[in-house]
Enzyme design. Sequence first.
Site, PDB file in Angstrom:
ATOM      1  N   SER A  72      -5.237 -34.263 -28.640  1.00 34.90           N
ATOM      2  CA  SER A  72      -6.507 -33.537 -28.577  1.00 34.90           C
ATOM      3  C   SER A  72      -6.386 -32.078 -28.175  1.00 34.90           C
ATOM      4  O   SER A  72      -7.398 -31.376 -28.126  1.00 34.90           O
ATOM      5  CB  SER A  72      -7.476 -34.256 -27.643  1.00 34.90           C
ATOM      6  OG  SER A  72      -8.087 -35.323 -28.321  1.00 34.90           O
ATOM      7  N   PHE A 125     -10.217 -50.140 -36.227  1.00 34.48           N
ATOM      8  CA  PHE A 125      -9.307 -49.004 -36.171  1.00 34.48           C
ATOM      9  C   PHE A 125      -8.298 -49.185 -35.056  1.00 34.48           C
ATOM     10  O   PHE A 125      -7.092 -48.969 -35.236  1.00 34.48           O
ATOM     11  CB  PHE A 125     -10.095 -47.712 -35.965  1.00 34.48           C
ATOM     12  CG  PHE A 125      -9.231 -46.485 -35.905  1.00 34.48           C
ATOM     13  CD1 PHE A 125      -8.962 -45.763 -37.054  1.00 34.48           C
ATOM     14  CD2 PHE A 125      -8.666 -46.066 -34.709  1.00 34.48           C
ATOM     15  CE1 PHE A 125      -8.135 -44.637 -37.014  1.00 34.48           C
ATOM     16  CE2 PHE A 125      -7.836 -44.951 -34.657  1.00 34.48           C
ATOM     17  CZ  PHE A 125      -7.580 -44.241 -35.807  1.00 34.48           C
ATOM     18  N   TYR A 140     -17.654 -38.038 -25.350  1.00 34.75           N
ATOM     19  CA  TYR A 140     -16.489 -37.559 -26.090  1.00 34.75           C
ATOM     20  C   TYR A 140     -16.310 -38.386 -27.358  1.00 34.75           C
ATOM     21  O   TYR A 140     -16.211 -39.606 -27.300  1.00 34.75           O
ATOM     22  CB  TYR A 140     -15.259 -37.685 -25.197  1.00 34.75           C
ATOM     23  CG  TYR A 140     -14.021 -36.980 -25.694  1.00 34.75           C
ATOM     24  CD1 TYR A 140     -13.738 -35.684 -25.287  1.00 34.75           C
ATOM     25  CD2 TYR A 140     -13.131 -37.615 -26.544  1.00 34.75           C
ATOM     26  CE1 TYR A 140     -12.584 -35.036 -25.719  1.00 34.75           C
ATOM     27  CE2 TYR A 140     -11.990 -36.979 -26.979  1.00 34.75           C
ATOM     28  CZ  TYR A 140     -11.724 -35.689 -26.568  1.00 34.75           C
ATOM     29  OH  TYR A 140     -10.579 -35.059 -27.006  1.00 34.75           O
ATOM     30  N   SER A 141     -16.266 -37.712 -28.496  1.00 34.30           N
ATOM     31  CA  SER A 141     -16.155 -38.419 -29.772  1.00 34.30           C
ATOM     32  C   SER A 141     -15.256 -37.656 -30.727  1.00 34.30           C
ATOM     33  O   SER A 141     -15.552 -36.513 -31.100  1.00 34.30           O
ATOM     34  CB  SER A 141     -17.537 -38.594 -30.418  1.00 34.30           C
ATOM     35  OG  SER A 141     -17.421 -39.163 -31.711  1.00 34.30           O
ATOM     36  N   ASN A 142     -14.169 -38.282 -31.135  1.00 32.98           N
ATOM     37  CA  ASN A 142     -13.257 -37.654 -32.089  1.00 32.98           C
ATOM     38  C   ASN A 142     -13.893 -37.458 -33.456  1.00 32.98           C
ATOM     39  O   ASN A 142     -13.468 -36.592 -34.225  1.00 32.98           O
ATOM     40  CB  ASN A 142     -11.988 -38.497 -32.192  1.00 32.98           C
ATOM     41  CG  ASN A 142     -11.162 -38.422 -30.926  1.00 32.98           C
ATOM     42  OD1 ASN A 142     -10.451 -37.467 -30.690  1.00 32.98           O
ATOM     43  ND2 ASN A 142     -11.281 -39.439 -30.083  1.00 32.98           N
ATOM     44  N   ARG A 181     -12.286 -28.022 -21.663  1.00 38.16           N
ATOM     45  CA  ARG A 181     -12.816 -28.677 -20.476  1.00 38.16           C
ATOM     46  C   ARG A 181     -12.446 -27.849 -19.248  1.00 38.16           C
ATOM     47  O   ARG A 181     -11.333 -27.334 -19.161  1.00 38.16           O
ATOM     48  CB  ARG A 181     -12.225 -30.082 -20.357  1.00 38.16           C
ATOM     49  CG  ARG A 181     -12.718 -30.875 -19.175  1.00 38.16           C
ATOM     50  CD  ARG A 181     -12.014 -32.210 -19.058  1.00 38.16           C
ATOM     51  NE  ARG A 181     -12.483 -33.178 -20.028  1.00 38.16           N
ATOM     52  CZ  ARG A 181     -11.752 -33.687 -21.024  1.00 38.16           C
ATOM     53  NH1 ARG A 181     -10.495 -33.287 -21.184  1.00 38.16           N
ATOM     54  NH2 ARG A 181     -12.245 -34.572 -21.848  1.00 38.16           N
TER      55      ARG A 181
END
Length: 392
Positions: free
Chosen positions: A94, A160, A201-203, A329
């Site tokens: 990330s 997934f 939080y989302s990819n 962040r």
Amino acid sequence: MATYALPRALVTLALAGTIAATAATPVTAAPRAVSHRSAHSATQDALDAITRAGTPGALARVDRANDVWHGTSGVADLRTGRARLPQDQFRAGSLTKPFVATVLLQLAAEPEYGLSIDDTVDKWLPGVVRGNGNDGRLITLRQLLQHTSGLYDYIKDDGFRAKFTGMEFFAHRYDGATPSELVRIGLAHRPLFAPGAGWSYSNTNYILAGLVVESVTGNTYATEVERRIITPLGLRGTTFPGTSPSVPGPHGQHYSTLYEDGPGTRVHDVTDFNPSVSGASGEIISTARDLNVFMRSLVRGRLLPPAQQKEMFAGRDIGDGRSYGLGLRSQTLKACGVKVWGHSSEIPGSLTRTAATADGQHVITLNRNSDWGDHALEQAAVEAEFCGPRHH
């Protein structure tokens, strides 16, 4: 792939019957690359604590004015015992996100593209975000970058996870996925909240952000990141591998327990896999040196004009002294009150953390070649570096 819960602090080190060591008998630390020992001894001790807890190897690099420090502990390869090297490349997951966010903000600063971060997703990706209560006409690019869109994180999808982070990994490690496939996985789930009404939080957000870069420029996000950031900053160890499964250049092996748990849990070598399953949310490969150069340049305003810099660093409070800007962040360290900006990452076989003071005068990147363990150990390393006796 960066936001999994990792409950294990210790595991038995065994790889398909060929790598054997126990958590009670951790891998013997290889000779360290250490300079300025007195100034960074607490940080080195924190790296040693990570390897004592079961991670095969850890490394860190610190950049300060007139001071560059490298620390290593443990091994890069359980088979050969090769030490971790300061120049090792690793999957940085990330840490991709601040690169992609920077490109979108650069595009917003260039009038010829006609892009605003308050544009809707649908303006640039018409009809892509639809179904199950998801609506790209109501979500802005700012909300993608700040994780306030409400979109479900595709990585949390059970199917997934089983294929790409569970014991089905070896049957699917080279499969990969297209951005459209990843978005469809996320959109198969209802949103967590209305756009702007919360933070999660989302990819999926950054897969879409990468698609927006392509829609705006006609180039892939990787091409734009290379042109705008990697080449100008001379980040020679940083690549976007696309569908290539290998880690180029000098590198250690990447080890995972593939989300097994309990006594006898095995560690597997997961170094090679097709990183397109992470895409614009986490495919980057880099080095500690390159990530420090990038983060220092970013916080010092060398990559963005003042207006976009202000937008990026306008953080949303996410609790516990932390905030999330646009791809970055921040955290106020409890041990000393110092505020640092950066990002962390988790991807199969690799955990990375980069943190910098707002003036860019003090930057650390640390990496461990495993994806399990107590995250408090990484936090301890950051606190040791920024809050040690020299820095009070």
